[in-house]
Design a protein around this motif. Sequence first.
Motif, PDB file in Angstrom:
ATOM      1  N   GLY A  22       0.832  -1.201   0.000  1.00 31.01           N
ATOM      2  CA  GLY A  22       0.000   0.000   0.000  1.00 31.01           C
ATOM      3  C   GLY A  22       0.863   1.245   0.000  1.00 31.01           C
ATOM      4  N   ALA A  23       0.445   2.250  -0.761  1.00 24.20           N
ATOM      5  CA  ALA A  23       1.185   3.510  -0.830  1.00 24.20           C
ATOM      6  C   ALA A  23       0.807   4.409   0.344  1.00 24.20           C
ATOM      7  CB  ALA A  23       0.887   4.218  -2.147  1.00 24.20           C
ATOM      8  N   GLY A  24       1.724   5.280   0.728  1.00 22.37           N
ATOM      9  CA  GLY A  24       1.417   6.276   1.743  1.00 22.37           C
ATOM     10  C   GLY A  24       1.604   5.787   3.162  1.00 22.37           C
ATOM     11  N   ARG A  25       0.728   6.265   4.074  1.00 25.01           N
ATOM     12  CA  ARG A  25       0.919   6.066   5.512  1.00 25.01           C
ATOM     13  C   ARG A  25       0.434   4.726   6.032  1.00 25.01           C
ATOM     14  NH1 ARG A  25      -2.296   9.120   8.287  1.00 25.01           N
ATOM     15  NH2 ARG A  25      -3.588   9.813   6.533  1.00 25.01           N
ATOM     16  N   GLY A  26      -0.286   3.956   5.211  1.00 21.66           N
ATOM     17  CA  GLY A  26      -0.783   2.673   5.674  1.00 21.66           C
ATOM     18  C   GLY A  26      -1.160   1.772   4.527  1.00 21.66           C
ATOM     19  N   PHE A  27      -1.431   0.518   4.849  1.00 26.01           N
ATOM     20  CA  PHE A  27      -1.810  -0.436   3.815  1.00 26.01           C
ATOM     21  C   PHE A  27      -3.217  -0.163   3.317  1.00 26.01           C
ATOM     22  CE2 PHE A  27      -3.675  -4.544   2.530  1.00 26.01           C
ATOM     23  CZ  PHE A  27      -2.821  -4.844   1.482  1.00 26.01           C
ATOM     24  N   SER A  28      -4.205  -0.172   4.219  1.00 25.67           N
ATOM     25  CA  SER A  28      -5.578   0.163   3.841  1.00 25.67           C
ATOM     26  C   SER A  28      -6.406   0.386   5.097  1.00 25.67           C
ATOM     27  CB  SER A  28      -6.218  -0.943   3.003  1.00 25.67           C
ATOM     28  OG  SER A  28      -7.591  -0.653   2.746  1.00 25.67           O
ATOM     29  N   SER A  29      -7.263   1.410   5.042  1.00 19.72           N
ATOM     30  CA  SER A  29      -8.166   1.705   6.151  1.00 19.72           C
ATOM     31  C   SER A  29      -9.461   0.928   6.053  1.00 19.72           C
ATOM     32  CB  SER A  29      -8.468   3.210   6.189  1.00 19.72           C
ATOM     33  OG  SER A  29      -9.058   3.629   4.961  1.00 19.72           O
ATOM     34  N   GLY A  30      -9.599   0.084   5.027  1.00 18.90           N
ATOM     35  CA  GLY A  30     -10.811  -0.705   4.851  1.00 18.90           C
ATOM     36  C   GLY A  30     -11.762  -0.085   3.852  1.00 18.90           C
ATOM     37  N   ALA A  31     -13.021  -0.474   3.933  1.00 18.37           N
ATOM     38  CA  ALA A  31     -14.015  -0.021   2.964  1.00 18.37           C
ATOM     39  C   ALA A  31     -14.143   1.498   2.980  1.00 18.37           C
ATOM     40  CB  ALA A  31     -15.366  -0.661   3.260  1.00 18.37           C
ATOM     41  N   ASP A  32     -14.369   2.056   1.800  1.00 19.35           N
ATOM     42  CA  ASP A  32     -14.567   3.496   1.662  1.00 19.35           C
ATOM     43  C   ASP A  32     -16.019   3.820   1.991  1.00 19.35           C
ATOM     44  OD1 ASP A  32     -14.685   6.131   1.034  1.00 19.35           O
ATOM     45  OD2 ASP A  32     -13.875   5.936  -0.990  1.00 19.35           O
ATOM     46  N   LEU A  33     -16.265   4.339   3.189  1.00 15.12           N
ATOM     47  CA  LEU A  33     -17.619   4.699   3.620  1.00 15.12           C
ATOM     48  C   LEU A  33     -17.842   6.201   3.611  1.00 15.12           C
ATOM     49  CD1 LEU A  33     -18.007   2.225   6.637  1.00 15.12           C
ATOM     50  CD2 LEU A  33     -18.789   1.924   4.282  1.00 15.12           C
ATOM     51  N   SER A  34     -16.944   6.933   2.960  1.00 12.97           N
ATOM     52  CA  SER A  34     -17.083   8.387   2.912  1.00 12.97           C
ATOM     53  C   SER A  34     -18.329   8.759   2.127  1.00 12.97           C
ATOM     54  CB  SER A  34     -15.848   9.016   2.264  1.00 12.97           C
ATOM     55  OG  SER A  34     -15.717   8.592   0.921  1.00 12.97           O
ATOM     56  N   SER A  35     -18.891   9.914   2.422  1.00 15.17           N
ATOM     57  CA  SER A  35     -20.156  10.329   1.802  1.00 15.17           C
ATOM     58  C   SER A  35     -20.046  10.450   0.297  1.00 15.17           C
ATOM     59  CB  SER A  35     -20.610  11.663   2.396  1.00 15.17           C
ATOM     60  OG  SER A  35     -19.629  12.668   2.184  1.00 15.17           O
ATOM     61  N   GLY A  36     -18.861  10.811  -0.189  1.00 12.68           N
ATOM     62  CA  GLY A  36     -18.723  10.981  -1.629  1.00 12.68           C
ATOM     63  C   GLY A  36     -18.322   9.721  -2.363  1.00 12.68           C
ATOM     64  N   GLY A  37     -17.872   8.694  -1.624  1.00 14.66           N
ATOM     65  CA  GLY A  37     -17.355   7.512  -2.293  1.00 14.66           C
ATOM     66  C   GLY A  37     -18.185   6.274  -2.123  1.00 14.66           C
ATOM     67  N   SER A  38     -19.321   6.370  -1.418  1.00 16.63           N
ATOM     68  CA  SER A  38     -20.105   5.180  -1.139  1.00 16.63           C
ATOM     69  C   SER A  38     -21.573   5.534  -0.986  1.00 16.63           C
ATOM     70  CB  SER A  38     -19.591   4.508   0.149  1.00 16.63           C
ATOM     71  OG  SER A  38     -20.483   3.503   0.571  1.00 16.63           O
ATOM     72  N   PRO A  39     -22.481   4.665  -1.448  1.00 15.81           N
ATOM     73  CA  PRO A  39     -23.905   4.890  -1.231  1.00 15.81           C
ATOM     74  C   PRO A  39     -24.374   4.440   0.143  1.00 15.81           C
ATOM     75  CG  PRO A  39     -23.603   2.898  -2.523  1.00 15.81           C
ATOM     76  CD  PRO A  39     -22.224   3.498  -2.317  1.00 15.81           C
TER      77      PRO A  39
END
Length: 263
Positions: A56-73
Amino acid sequence: MSYENIRLHVADGVARLTLARPAALNALSRALLGEFIDALDVIRGNDAARVLLITGAGRGFSSGADLSSGGSPAGSAGFDAGQVLEEYYNPLIERMFDLPIPIVAGVHGAVAGAGCMIALSADIVVAARSAFFLQAFVNAGLVPDAGSMWLLPRLIGRARAQAMMMLAERLSAEKAAEWGMVYEVVEDDALADRVAAIADRLARGPTRAHALIRRGVRAALDSTLSETLAMERAAQREAGASEDFREGIAAFREKRRPQFTGR
């Protein structure tokens, strides 16, 4: 092989797949998952790829599912939380387990939710000391998915797995190694070199034997001893008919390092 949310590069037998949404801690959006699935299909069809290395790039491997308001229904009226599993996570995990080459994962920082299961679905997981593992599903009122309920109890036992899934507490890299979740822990600045060395070694190995080991271990997890013995017999027959077996025997008799070709 151009993607927007991941990077994929194949060279010297190693397919390097990097989760590449660092600004979002590599949150698993549907776009990323779709690209990941496509990349696995590309790798499967590429005879030059003899091992897959996931980072994973950046500060971590993955924070898990994208539940942000703009990225998920998520949270919208009529939202079906199981649909994304059927369309993305389940096909991805199945493809990972069915891949005919070994998988190495190098993880650091957050290794959370479904990102945790993507990492743990690898054959060899190396964790940087900064890595922490988190089953965060209950924090959103959800149940663990992406194979969590199947894989975690097999890795660390029922008691630890259920506590990890129900309490959503962070598990350090050191504790993950102690529990048998990961192969080893290294300093953060040594992670890239360590996983590259493991991937390079596997890329030079007997690829068909690696595939048979991967397939056999998965089957044995749900088989009786007698069924597993029969499976090992069939797998050994297949491995024994390979060019790599003949090369391995020749190298042993000639007291030299074998030059496996993956055939």
